[in-house]
Scaffold this active site. Structure first.
Site, PDB file in Angstrom:
ATOM      1  N   HIS A 173      17.857 -37.176  -5.796  1.00 57.95           N
ATOM      2  CA  HIS A 173      17.333 -37.684  -4.387  1.00 57.95           C
ATOM      3  C   HIS A 173      15.690 -37.451  -4.296  1.00 57.95           C
ATOM      4  O   HIS A 173      15.151 -37.534  -3.488  1.00 57.95           O
ATOM      5  CB  HIS A 173      17.878 -36.761  -3.316  1.00 57.95           C
ATOM      6  CG  HIS A 173      19.378 -37.073  -3.034  1.00 57.95           C
ATOM      7  ND1 HIS A 173      19.981 -38.269  -2.881  1.00 57.95           N
ATOM      8  CD2 HIS A 173      20.275 -36.446  -3.207  1.00 57.95           C
ATOM      9  CE1 HIS A 173      21.112 -38.542  -2.847  1.00 57.95           C
ATOM     10  NE2 HIS A 173      21.443 -37.159  -3.363  1.00 57.95           N
TER      11      HIS A 173
ATOM     12  N   ARG B 217       3.963  -0.279  -4.990  1.00 63.81           N
ATOM     13  CA  ARG B 217       3.522  -0.902  -3.564  1.00 63.81           C
ATOM     14  C   ARG B 217       2.213  -1.427  -3.403  1.00 63.81           C
ATOM     15  O   ARG B 217       2.034  -2.142  -2.519  1.00 63.81           O
ATOM     16  CB  ARG B 217       3.430   0.560  -2.366  1.00 63.81           C
ATOM     17  CG  ARG B 217       4.744   1.195  -2.404  1.00 63.81           C
ATOM     18  CD  ARG B 217       4.707   2.258  -1.371  1.00 63.81           C
ATOM     19  NE  ARG B 217       4.579   1.963   0.040  1.00 63.81           N
ATOM     20  CZ  ARG B 217       5.682   1.671   0.719  1.00 63.81           C
ATOM     21  NH1 ARG B 217       6.857   1.857   0.289  1.00 63.81           N
ATOM     22  NH2 ARG B 217       5.569   1.114   1.977  1.00 63.81           N
TER      23      ARG B 217
ATOM     24  N   LYS C  47      12.446 -15.211  -9.855  1.00 62.74           N
ATOM     25  CA  LYS C  47      12.360 -14.238 -11.017  1.00 62.74           C
ATOM     26  C   LYS C  47      11.331 -14.661 -12.081  1.00 62.74           C
ATOM     27  O   LYS C  47      10.498 -13.913 -12.666  1.00 62.74           O
ATOM     28  CB  LYS C  47      13.742 -14.104 -11.785  1.00 62.74           C
ATOM     29  CG  LYS C  47      14.440 -12.901 -11.803  1.00 62.74           C
ATOM     30  CD  LYS C  47      14.309 -11.382 -11.118  1.00 62.74           C
ATOM     31  CE  LYS C  47      13.456 -11.337  -9.962  1.00 62.74           C
ATOM     32  NZ  LYS C  47      14.142 -11.088  -8.748  1.00 62.74           N
TER      33      LYS C  47
ATOM     34  N   GLU D  28      17.066 -18.049  -6.909  1.00 60.41           N
ATOM     35  CA  GLU D  28      16.616 -16.789  -7.415  1.00 60.41           C
ATOM     36  C   GLU D  28      16.129 -16.805  -8.825  1.00 60.41           C
ATOM     37  O   GLU D  28      15.327 -15.887  -9.202  1.00 60.41           O
ATOM     38  CB  GLU D  28      17.999 -15.879  -7.276  1.00 60.41           C
ATOM     39  CG  GLU D  28      17.801 -14.550  -7.878  1.00 60.41           C
ATOM     40  CD  GLU D  28      16.785 -13.509  -7.547  1.00 60.41           C
ATOM     41  OE1 GLU D  28      15.972 -13.836  -6.689  1.00 60.41           O
ATOM     42  OE2 GLU D  28      16.558 -12.612  -8.417  1.00 60.41           O
TER      43      GLU D  28
ATOM     44  N   GLU E 203       7.725 -15.158 -10.874  1.00 63.00           N
ATOM     45  CA  GLU E 203       6.953 -14.089 -10.122  1.00 63.00           C
ATOM     46  C   GLU E 203       6.452 -13.055 -11.637  1.00 63.00           C
ATOM     47  O   GLU E 203       5.521 -12.481 -11.432  1.00 63.00           O
ATOM     48  CB  GLU E 203       7.676 -13.074  -9.240  1.00 63.00           C
ATOM     49  CG  GLU E 203       8.959 -12.284  -9.855  1.00 63.00           C
ATOM     50  CD  GLU E 203       9.432 -11.348  -8.689  1.00 63.00           C
ATOM     51  OE1 GLU E 203       8.934 -10.887  -7.825  1.00 63.00           O
ATOM     52  OE2 GLU E 203      10.806 -11.227  -9.019  1.00 63.00           O
TER      53      GLU E 203
ATOM     54  N   CYS F 237       0.875  -1.183  -0.144  1.00 63.95           N
ATOM     55  CA  CYS F 237      -0.100  -0.040  -0.038  1.00 63.95           C
ATOM     56  C   CYS F 237       0.849   1.112  -0.105  1.00 63.95           C
ATOM     57  O   CYS F 237       2.024   1.177   0.726  1.00 63.95           O
ATOM     58  CB  CYS F 237      -0.884   0.079   1.303  1.00 63.95           C
ATOM     59  SG  CYS F 237      -2.111  -1.306   1.359  1.00 63.95           S
TER      60      CYS F 237
ATOM     61  N   LYS G  19       5.933  -4.301  -4.162  1.00 65.28           N
ATOM     62  CA  LYS G  19       7.359  -4.015  -4.047  1.00 65.28           C
ATOM     63  C   LYS G  19       7.895  -4.001  -2.627  1.00 65.28           C
ATOM     64  O   LYS G  19       9.013  -4.664  -2.401  1.00 65.28           O
ATOM     65  CB  LYS G  19       7.735  -3.066  -4.808  1.00 65.28           C
ATOM     66  CG  LYS G  19       9.121  -2.475  -4.817  1.00 65.28           C
ATOM     67  CD  LYS G  19      10.148  -3.132  -5.815  1.00 65.28           C
ATOM     68  CE  LYS G  19      11.424  -3.006  -5.879  1.00 65.28           C
ATOM     69  NZ  LYS G  19      12.163  -4.084  -6.333  1.00 65.28           N
TER      70      LYS G  19
ATOM     71  N   ASN H  96      -1.611   2.206   5.821  1.00 64.69           N
ATOM     72  CA  ASN H  96      -0.876   1.147   5.058  1.00 64.69           C
ATOM     73  C   ASN H  96      -0.406   0.402   6.505  1.00 64.69           C
ATOM     74  O   ASN H  96       0.084   0.589   7.508  1.00 64.69           O
ATOM     75  CB  ASN H  96       0.364   1.696   4.446  1.00 64.69           C
ATOM     76  CG  ASN H  96       1.709   0.772   4.322  1.00 64.69           C
ATOM     77  OD1 ASN H  96       1.220  -0.377   4.127  1.00 64.69           O
ATOM     78  ND2 ASN H  96       3.012   1.218   4.228  1.00 64.69           N
ATOM     79  N   GLY H  97      -0.735  -1.044   6.407  1.00 65.39           N
ATOM     80  CA  GLY H  97      -0.200  -2.039   7.554  1.00 65.39           C
ATOM     81  C   GLY H  97      -1.513  -2.844   8.027  1.00 65.39           C
ATOM     82  O   GLY H  97      -2.692  -2.679   7.209  1.00 65.39           O
TER      83      GLY H  97
ATOM     84  N   TRP I 297      -2.699  -2.751  -1.587  1.00 62.43           N
ATOM     85  CA  TRP I 297      -2.432  -4.031  -1.804  1.00 62.43           C
ATOM     86  C   TRP I 297      -3.251  -4.904  -0.685  1.00 62.43           C
ATOM     87  O   TRP I 297      -3.028  -4.477   0.431  1.00 62.43           O
ATOM     88  CB  TRP I 297      -1.047  -4.390  -1.602  1.00 62.43           C
ATOM     89  CG  TRP I 297      -0.586  -5.655  -1.769  1.00 62.43           C
ATOM     90  CD1 TRP I 297      -0.109  -6.228  -2.829  1.00 62.43           C
ATOM     91  CD2 TRP I 297      -0.250  -6.632  -0.804  1.00 62.43           C
ATOM     92  NE1 TRP I 297       0.357  -7.635  -2.648  1.00 62.43           N
ATOM     93  CE2 TRP I 297       0.192  -7.945  -1.622  1.00 62.43           C
ATOM     94  CE3 TRP I 297      -0.354  -6.932   0.713  1.00 62.43           C
ATOM     95  CZ2 TRP I 297       0.365  -8.995  -0.828  1.00 62.43           C
ATOM     96  CZ3 TRP I 297      -0.305  -7.931   1.267  1.00 62.43           C
ATOM     97  CH2 TRP I 297       0.292  -9.104   0.651  1.00 62.43           C
TER      98      TRP I 297
END
Ligand code: F6R
Length: 597
Positions: free
Chosen positions: A498, A28, A479, A475, A482, A2, A592, A99-100, A73
């Site tokens: 395994h 955000r 990438k 990583e 997402e 947010c 983000k 926000n939160g 968000w």
């Protein structure tokens, strides 16, 4: 998560200012947006689902000197117009953006319902303006009402609140970021005001002077004056004015279609900038690691993978054992932390809630904290005992690219300093930077685009690596997942046999990351094991090998190899997203800056 933004001052287009600035906070959260502007007969509130970037700023025609805005968000309540912020009090005179999370919202809501309040949304936020309204009835003072309401909230939050009775903007924070932009220039005395935002890009085009709110602080401003105070005690706080060093253009995507590609290309310079650290400071930090009884590296997601790669850097370069843990897991380590422990936290945004929690755990045991962050002035950078900045410039795409390679560069540099070879490390990183510059040429990028075209219909993709390429394989998976929504997984090369090798079918694309080092032959064997089961092997390596069906050449960067190996994967992920019709800058369900736990 947010973005919130407010303005109060002499300008008459507050609505336009906040909606325009909010577009720079879209990273955000981007599922819905909303604005409240104060006008002579009350509030004009507009909100809707969808992306803020699609909103036409020109339609905000009302004359207003005070406005607040929000890009969401979703946490509590689905993506609907009613759940979008701002939320209003019962009498519609108080507007709040948030926000939160207000963790005790359910109890507060029940209490307010018994007092006659009605709730229109499913959000935790809506209790805030209603509680402020109750407090305002008792005190008659808006700022005091916000303070009293805040004292009743549990959780981490940043809020902006306004009331129709005055041109006063009130903000408060615990946990989530808030930064004040100062528009007070003696040369233009008639043009003044204050901006308050989750991040500086919201107001950077108006001012480069900022003041930071710390946790547990609030601020009250009418545009002319501003007062910072402690939420608990009401005690006033002095604040320094700080200059932001980055320029507006650095946050612009220029001629690139997407920020992600622009930021991948920025790595032609950003690795060198990250490596160009103050040598005395790096040496001091290396000493701190040497003297610590236990050094721990924590970060989340991509930043966490940089920390994991650093375990190998410290082992290979400096014969030193350090411990990596995802920040969200670190809390449990409090059992054995002491005041001789050292925590190294790595974060692009400098605001990630899980990282902040890890820092608080370490600090509660008296441990020292070194932060490696990109965003100057962020909460993590201000709360740490020592801070190193990545100097990568603003990273706007949700997928982290240039911050990662900067993080790897700084961590490798510290490992070299610890081995007493700082100059050598710096030289290696400068050479690596120039290799990246050569590598990211149009032909190379085109090849990766063609490879993406070739594999774009596959729904599963595996990446393997060993040593520092193991975290880079993980990583790579982040990438690809997402931005393209392809199911990708990264494994240690030796682990496939395994279990996971059962997933390989004829033609399954598998990427093998390798350098020219002590584990190259092991990796080639692992690639052969996959090929024998029908996998299509894409080798990312300095040298070709018959096992590769497709070879993506990377320079031989020695100990800096993971920095160069990950770059073609970033480019490939970008093209996979674009070719599958996805917007790589705004992946679904993500934001983000992850300021919730
Ligand atoms: C993935 C990505 C995330 C972040 C993570 C931590 O591309 O960007 O995994 O790395 O959310 O964020 P920071 O680095 O801001 O702490």
């Amino acid at each position: 998560m947010c973005g919130i933004f407010g303005y109060v001052g002499s300008r008459k287009d507050a609505g336009k200012i906040v909606i325009d600035g909010l577009k720079n906070l879209e990273y955000r959260g981007y599922d819905s947006w909303g604005v409240a502007s104060k006008v002579p007969d009350g509030l004009i509130v507009r909100k809707d689902i969808g992306k803020i970037s699609t909103v036409d700023t020109a339609t905000f025609e009302e004359e207003s000197e005070l406005a607040i805005a929000h890009t969401r968000w979703a946490t509590h309540g689905g993506v609907t117009q009613l759940n979008a912020h701002p939320h209003l009090s019962e009498d519609r005179t108080i507007a709040v953006v948030h926000n939160g999370i207000v963790e005790n919202y359910a109890a507060l809501r029940d209490e307010l319902i018994t007092k006659g309040h009605t709730f229109l949304s499913q959000t935790d936020t809506e209790v805030i303006p209603h509680l402020i309204e109750e407090e305002l009835r008792k005190t008659g003072d808006f700022a005091a009402a916000v303070r009293n309401a805040c004292l009743r909230f549990d959780g981490r939050y940043a809020i902006l609140a306004m009331h129709t009775a005055s041109n006063t903007l009130v903000a408060a924070r615990t946990g989530s970021p808030l930064i004040v932009g100062v528009l007070h220039n003696p040369e233009t005395p008639d043009d003044y005001g204050y901006f308050i935002a989750s991040d500086t890009p919201a107001f950077r085009k108006y001012t480069h002077i900022v003041q930071y709110l710390d946790d547990g602080e609030m601020v009250v401003t009418d545009g002319k004056t501003i007062i910072f105070s402690d939420i608990q005690t009401g005690e006033e706080r002095e604040k320094r004015e700080i200059e932001i060093t980055w320029e507006v253009e650095e946050a612009d995507k220029g001629d690139f279609e997407h920020y992600m590609l622009k930021e991948i290309m920025d790595q032609k310079e950003s690795v060198a900038r990250a490596a160009n650290q103050d040598e005395v400071q790096i040496q001091t930090l290396a000493e701190a690691i040497k003297n610590a009884y236990g050094t721990f590296l924590v970060g989340c997601g991509t930043a966490g993978k940089a920390c994991m790669a650093a375990e190998y850097f410290f082992s290979v370069v400096a014969n030193k054992h350090v411990n990596y843990a995802p920040a969200s897991e670190f809390k449990v380590y409090h059992h054995f932390l002491t005041d001789r422990s050292l925590l190294i936290v790595v974060s692009q945004s400098g605001e990630t809630a899980d990282v902040l929690e890890a820092m608080h755990v370490a600090k509660s045991k008296g441990a020292k904290v070194l932060a490696i962050v990109n965003v100057q002035g962020s909460t993590i950078s201000r709360e740490a005992d020592y801070t190193l900045l990545l100097n990568a410039g603003p990273e706007r795409a949700v997928a982290s690219t240039k911050a990662l390679t900067g993080q790897l560069a700084v961590l490798l540099l510290i490992a070299y300093a610890l081995a007493g070879k700082l100059k050598e490390g710096k030289m290696l990183l400068m050479e690596t930077s120039s290799m990246i510059n050569d590598m990211l040429n149009p032909r190379y990028v085109d090849r990766l685009s063609n490879l993406a075209e070739r594999i774009k219909e596959h729904e599963d993709l595996y990446i393997i690596g060993k040593s520092w390429h193991y975290p880079m394989a993980m990583e790579s998976a982040i990438k690809i997942q997402e931005v393209s929504y392809v199911h990708a997984e990264g494994f240690a090369g030796g682990e496939l046999k395994h279990g996971p090798i059962a997933l390989i079918e004829e033609g399954t694309p598998c990427i093998a990351l390798m350098g020219k080092d002590e584990v190259t032959n092991d990796m080639l064997s692992n690639a052969m094991e996959l090929k024998a089961r029908g996998a299509f092997i894409i080798g990312v390596a300095p040298e070709n090998n018959p096992v590769f069906d497709e070879w993506i050449k990377v320079p031989d960067a020695k100990d800096a190899q993971p920095i160069v190996s990950i770059i073609p994967i970033q480019v490939l992920s970008y093209f996979l997203a674009v070719k599958r019709g996805k917007n790589p800058d705004m992946p679904r369900n993500l934001a983000k800056s992850v300021t919730v736990k």
